[in-house]
Design an enzyme around this catalytic site. Sequence first.
Site: not given
Ligand code: ADP
Length: 214
Positions: A42, A44, A112
């Site tokens: 998402s 985070k 979480s």
């Molecule tokens: P999480 O920690 O929730 O598992 P990540 O931050 O590791 O998610 O991964 C999210 C991915 O989605 C990243 O590669 C990020 O660059 C991409 N992404 C694309 N659009 C968005 C956005 N609007 N906000 C946050 N991340 C985004």
Amino acid sequence: MASTGSRSTNITWHEGHVTRPDRERILGQRGVTIWLTGLSGSGKSTIAVAVEGELVRRGHAAYVLDGDNVRHGLNKNLGFSPEDRTENIRRIGEVAKLFTDAGLIVLTSFISPYRTDRDAVRALMAPGDFVEAYVSASLETCESRDVKGLYAKARAGQIPEFTGISAPYEAPEKPEIVLDTNRQDVAASVAQVVAYLEREGHLHAPSTEASARG
Ligand code: ADP
């Protein structure tokens, strides 16, 4: 696995002579934990790291507690069963509480998935110290990003108990912040979190007068 009850007796909490406002005045900010919750992919971690970078650029002391990193060390004996997930969050909550007491602006990046676990961390902390930030993105969006290839593996049955696919995610009911990453880019989410911190007075040291009142 691990019992969450206390196994220690005859232990007392020691209050130091240095107060939290003392530490916060040195740091020029007020400690807080921004608890990011949401599906895998998402956004985070991306948002947590970007907010940390922006805060440090502005001269603030910020620190990211990240899911995978914590599982390498502090929580490496925990898996993904419901009870291990609960214990995972409990321990992180305790660490976030200590870091917040140290005056840091903490950003936690953990799925979480259980509401009761997040509420338990909220209950652990003083009012205002725990800020729930729901990183909201549809399963379709997260699955299409599939940064780590985890959704493909989960769909193939290679990862049991994967949140959103074979394990539940309970969205927050009243989060202080909602970051809708279906619609807004990373910069907009960073701006939203920093604006919240500014509005709630976390980017300024407590005044001497305020701390004298407690
Ligand atoms: P999480 O920690 O929730 O598992 P990540 O931050 O590791 O998610 O991964 C999210 C991915 O989605 C990243 O590669 C990020 O660059 C991409 N992404 C694309 N659009 C968005 C956005 N609007 N906000 C946050 N991340 C985004």
